[in-house]
Each structure stands twice: as C-alpha cells, then as structure tokens.
Design a protein around this motif. Structure first.
Motif, mmCIF file in Angstrom:
data_model
loop_
_atom_site.group_PDB
_atom_site.id
_atom_site.type_symbol
_atom_site.label_atom_id
_atom_site.label_comp_id
_atom_site.label_asym_id
_atom_site.label_seq_id
_atom_site.Cartn_x
_atom_site.Cartn_y
_atom_site.Cartn_z
ATOM 1 N N SER A 1 3.681 14.612 -6.476
ATOM 2 C CA SER A 1 4.293 14.462 -5.374
ATOM 3 C C SER A 1 4.294 13.047 -4.638
ATOM 4 N N ALA A 2 4.091 12.463 -5.316
ATOM 5 C CA ALA A 2 3.898 10.985 -4.592
ATOM 6 C C ALA A 2 4.099 9.993 -5.546
ATOM 7 N N LEU A 3 4.246 8.539 -5.072
ATOM 8 C CA LEU A 3 4.648 7.612 -6.173
ATOM 9 C C LEU A 3 3.385 6.453 -6.013
ATOM 10 N N ARG A 4 3.109 5.926 -7.177
ATOM 11 C CA ARG A 4 2.181 4.815 -7.214
ATOM 12 C C ARG A 4 2.886 3.643 -7.794
ATOM 13 N N LEU A 5 2.565 2.355 -7.786
ATOM 14 C CA LEU A 5 2.897 1.186 -8.433
ATOM 15 C C LEU A 5 2.780 1.263 -10.069
ATOM 16 N N ARG A 6 3.521 0.870 -10.821
ATOM 17 C CA ARG A 6 3.237 0.986 -12.232
ATOM 18 C C ARG A 6 2.095 -0.287 -12.527
ATOM 19 N N PHE B 1 0.981 -1.274 -0.027
ATOM 20 C CA PHE B 1 0.156 -0.024 -0.086
ATOM 21 C C PHE B 1 1.009 1.238 0.027
ATOM 22 N N CYS B 2 1.067 1.780 -1.158
ATOM 23 C CA CYS B 2 2.118 2.774 -1.435
ATOM 24 C C CYS B 2 1.994 4.217 -1.105
ATOM 25 N N ASN B 3 2.843 4.735 -0.014
ATOM 26 C CA ASN B 3 2.454 6.184 0.299
ATOM 27 C C ASN B 3 3.698 6.687 0.221
ATOM 28 N N HIS B 4 4.620 6.287 -0.768
ATOM 29 C CA HIS B 4 6.074 7.056 -0.908
ATOM 30 C C HIS B 4 5.713 8.408 -1.504
ATOM 31 N N VAL B 5 6.276 9.476 -0.810
ATOM 32 C CA VAL B 5 6.410 10.636 -1.514
ATOM 33 C C VAL B 5 7.659 11.355 -1.961
ATOM 34 N N THR B 6 7.833 12.164 -2.499
ATOM 35 C CA THR B 6 8.935 12.869 -2.973
ATOM 36 C C THR B 6 9.183 14.483 -2.437
ATOM 37 N N ILE B 7 10.470 14.674 -2.147
ATOM 38 C CA ILE B 7 10.874 15.701 -1.592
ATOM 39 C C ILE B 7 10.874 17.120 -2.167
ATOM 40 N N ILE B 8 11.142 17.115 -3.634
ATOM 41 C CA ILE B 8 11.199 18.276 -4.383
ATOM 42 C C ILE B 8 9.855 19.064 -4.434
ATOM 43 N N PRO B 9 8.908 18.519 -4.740
ATOM 44 C CA PRO B 9 7.340 19.090 -4.758
ATOM 45 C C PRO B 9 7.000 19.804 -3.588
ATOM 46 N N ALA B 10 7.407 19.030 -2.407
ATOM 47 C CA ALA B 10 6.863 19.582 -1.244
ATOM 48 C C ALA B 10 7.750 21.000 -0.884
ATOM 49 N N ILE B 11 9.136 20.918 -1.260
ATOM 50 C CA ILE B 11 9.782 22.254 -1.282
ATOM 51 C C ILE B 11 9.285 23.190 -2.046
ATOM 52 N N ARG B 12 8.936 22.742 -3.497
ATOM 53 C CA ARG B 12 8.272 23.745 -4.284
ATOM 54 C C ARG B 12 7.012 24.387 -3.644
#
Lengths: 376, 87
Positions: A286-291, A167-178
């Motif tokens: 800003s976040a990832l899902r499974l392909r 159950f993917c909740n991975h997020v990415t930092i760059i969009p949050a800084i933006r």
C-alpha cells in the motif's frame, strides 16, 4: 457569507438536489464513501450534506495523506533533525502534525532547521544553494503527489545533486479502498472516487470495485455542483441496478490517467511489502519506497532511522474516524482536548482531515445552503 | 503559459495575474504549448484543461471565496525563488 445568486447556476444546484431526492428510495438508507480528503473538506465547507435527504449518509474515507501517517513515521523523519547538517523540509500541512516529542514546528522552535516547501522542486533547489548542508524532503501524499517527488529525484540524479534525500511516505489509494471493503464493520453502497489521484491513475484501476465488489463508483470534481452530480449519478446506478465506474470529472481526469506520471513513478519507486496506516493497521503493498537504483537519495538508507512504532493517544479515536466508523464529533476528545489550535490527532490538523473540516465548518450554514435547502 | 529555456521542462504560468515558474515534465505525453491551460499541483502541471473549463474554474473559485487561498498556494511555487530558503 456568500449568497445564492453568486453561485454558478444556482438553479442547477437546486434541480440536482431535487433529482437526488426523487431518486432516493425513502425506505432505504444509503451509505456513500467519499474516498478523498478534498471531498470531505468540500462537503463541510459548502454544507452539502444539508442538501441531501437524511437517508443519504456520507462516510469519510482515508484519502487524507497527513491523517493516515502513523506517528512513528513522523518521529522517524524528525529524528534526522538531530544531524546538524540536515535541513528538514516538508509541505506546510505537515508542520503542525504532532509527533511524540512535538510537531516539526515545535522541533523548529527548539532549534532544528525545519522549513516549509511548496514543491519537492523547492527542496532540491535548496540543496543546490546549500552545498554544505543535506536537504531531506519528508514526502507524503497519494498518487497525486508521488509523480512530482519521482521527477524531482530523477532530476537530482541527472544533475548529480548528492546532498538531497527523500524520506518517502507515499501511499497508494487502491489497497486502502480494498482494506475498507474487507473490513467487517463497514457496509457501503457506493463510492465517490478521488478526483486528483485519478488525473494520474485514471479510472481503470477502479474497475474491480464495480466488477468484483458490485459497488458503483463515480470519479468526482470538487465544486458543490460536481459533488451533487456525482451523488446523483451514483443514485441513478443504484436505482437502475447498474454497477459501473463513471467519470464525472472528465474536464480534468482522462480515463487512462497520465502515462508520463505513471512512468516516472515506476522508474523511481517500488511497492513496499506492507506499510502501517494510522487507524487501519498494516496494509500490504500500500506504499512506495525508493528503488535501489535511487538508494543514494533515500533518507531511510542514508541515515540510521530508529523505526519507532507509537500507539496513538488512547483517548483519541482517530482510527475509528478514519475508517468512517465514528463521526468526528463522536470522538471523546473532539472540540475539547483536541482542536485545530491544539491538535491531538492529525485529522484535526490537515484541512483535508475530517475533524478539522467538521470543526471549522459544520456549524456555519452558508446563505446558499439555507436558501437552496429551503427551496427543496 | 510561456515556456522557458533556462531549464528543461520549466514554464512560466500566469495565475490570475501572478506569474510563477512551474514544471511541465509530467505532461511529456501531451506536450504543452504557449497559451495552454494546466491544472497545477505542488508546482507541477498535472493535466491540460480546456480554456473554457479553466475560465469556469477560476470564476467558481472566486465566487466561493477560495481564489485567495488558491493564489496564496500558487505564490509559493517559486521553485526555490521566494520560499524555499524562508523558514
């Protein structure tokens, strides 16, 4: 209690703190954001703000993965515990985070099969040893953790393990800084860049912050001396009128990042068009899902997910604290209704959450800090 | 660090005397060898570090009183051996 002579080169800490005082323009107020929750923890743990002049303000950023997860996602993940075959697995720091009907631990107390894992690999192994059950890993984290989830999924596929999902909740930092830089109520002078995220993404993704936003950023380690050095490097840039990405944490962070980790992420994940962040609302890409090629291991595709949206308790001001608009102690619930023992918001749960860090350490002045501070 | 043959990308690391299995699949671009020092996160090696930097880091963790917390975390990385089945 730790003592000054126990620290590596206490003289160097004192000298760095003195250099920061020399560089800081007394007529100016500096607002530096530490993006990473690990840095927030270190700042309170070591009382670093007491070593800085009062016109240097440290603003806590959104880099605590547990804290930025909206309650709806926790409820969605926990809804899977209603399936009797499902074993819900997550890292330990998720276990006490409140959902609408309680935390994962409270679900466990009511009979759900909820287990702590220390690595996504452990969850996969659990699936292998429990072929009659379905193991769901509730994945959280920034780019530091996402490659480990990706590699685990690649392994699940190559081994043909089908009773496992993420159950993917991975997020990415760059969009949050933006999003923070775009926020009208946020005025910042510079950034202390995340250390461990940068082992994966490297330093290049921050270049736009210097080039377009004209804000210096220094990728920093987590020891007291690392962080003081990073503040010193930022003040030097500001004093000299330079705007650059610098890497203070060279011993761990390569400028180009970890290509194998980025490759694993690209193989398994794709960007979601948007994702909700607690306190910051929806942030695009800003976040990832499974392909789709990993749909079989995607809990959101294998199971019916309610997709609930829950507003935070009205009195709690997690959002304002997350954005750095309020300090933890300025929240109305801080320390009375919301404590590490009985948390209302996630920022009081995770060790990287600014409320928990503030609550646990703010009033504990170590001997090191007192003696170094008195020498300044 | 010692490389294991029972599964691809599995290595045995010694962290302050405790031996744990970790995954080194994320270091494909800079292959690891016996004796290397690595930074570990959730059971995976994330980057290689020099022996000097690693020794400094361990000493500082001990000085800060954070070595025990780090060890507790490391003990959890059993890749299923000790912890995964334990609620």
């Amino acid at each position: 209690m730790r003592f000054v002579d126990e620290f590596r080169e206490p003289a160097l800490i004192t000298r760095t703190a003195q250099e920061i005082r020399r560089l800081a323009d007394p007529t100016r107020h500096y607002r530096l954001m530490e993006v990473c929750g690990g840095h927030t923890h270190a700042i309170y743990r070591f009382g670093l703000k007491d070593l800085l002049p009062s016109n240097i303000e440290l603003i806590h950023g959104p880099g605590c993965p547990v804290c930025v997860l909206p309650m709806g996602r926790i409820d969605d993940g926990l809804s899977l515990t209603e399936h009797p075959e499902v074993i819900f697995t997550a890292f330990g720091d998720m276990m006490r985070v409140p959902g609408t009907r309680g935390s994962p631990l409270e679900h466990k107390a009511r009979g759900a099969d909820v287990r702590i894992v220390y690595s996504p690999s452990d969850a996969l192994k659990l699936a292998q040893t429990n072929p009659g059950r379905h193991v769901m890993f509730f994945a959280i984290g920034f780019e530091t953790t996402a490659p480990s989830t990706a590699l685990t999924l690649m392994r699940a596929r190559s081994l043909g393990i089908r009773n496992f999902s993420v159950f993917c909740n991975h997020v990415t930092i760059i969009p949050a800084i933006r999003a923070i830089l775009d926020s009208p109520d946020m005025r910042l002078d510079a950034f202390i860049g995340p250390g461990h995220v940068s082992t994966v993404i490297g330093c290049r993704p921050y270049e736009w912050i210097a080039r377009n936003e004209r804000k210096p950023i220094v990728v920093s380690g987590f020891e007291p001396l690392d962080m003081l050095e990073s503040v010193m490097m930022l003040l030097r840039q500001l004093k000299e009128g330079r705007v650059e990405v610098e890497n203070q944490y060279k011993r761990v962070v390569p400028w180009e990042g970890n290509r194998a980790a980025l490759k694993a992420m690209a193989e398994v994940f794709q960007l979601r068009p948007y994702f909700e962040w607690r306190g910051m609302g929806f942030i695009s890409q800003s976040a990832l899902r499974l392909r789709d090629s990993y749909a079989e291991w995607d809990a959101e595709q294998r199971f019916q997910i309610p997709g609930v949206r829950v507003t935070d308790p009205k009195a709690a001001q997690c959002g304002e604290v997350l954005k750095g608009v309020l300090k933890p102690h300025q929240c109305k619930l801080f320390g009375n209704e919301c404590t590490p023992e009985r948390p209302v918001g996630a920022l009081m749960v995770s060790s990287e959450g600014s409320c928990a860090a503030y609550y646990n350490y703010e009033h504990l002045k170590t001997a090191m800090v007192s003696s170094v501070a008195s020498a300044l | 660090m010692e490389l294991l043959t029972e599964r691809e990308n599995l290595a045995l690391v010694d962290v302050g005397g405790v031996r744990r299995k970790i995954d080194v699949g994320l270091l494909e671009e800079e292959p690891v060898k016996v004796g290397d020092w690595v930074l570990i996160h959730v059971g995976f090696a994330m980057s290689k570090i020099s022996e000097q930097d690693a020794a400094d880091q361990m000493r500082v963790l001990a000085m800060l009183g954070e070595d025990e917390a780090a060890m507790r975390e490391i003990e959890g990385y059993g890749l299923g051996e000790r912890w995964a089945g334990t609620p």
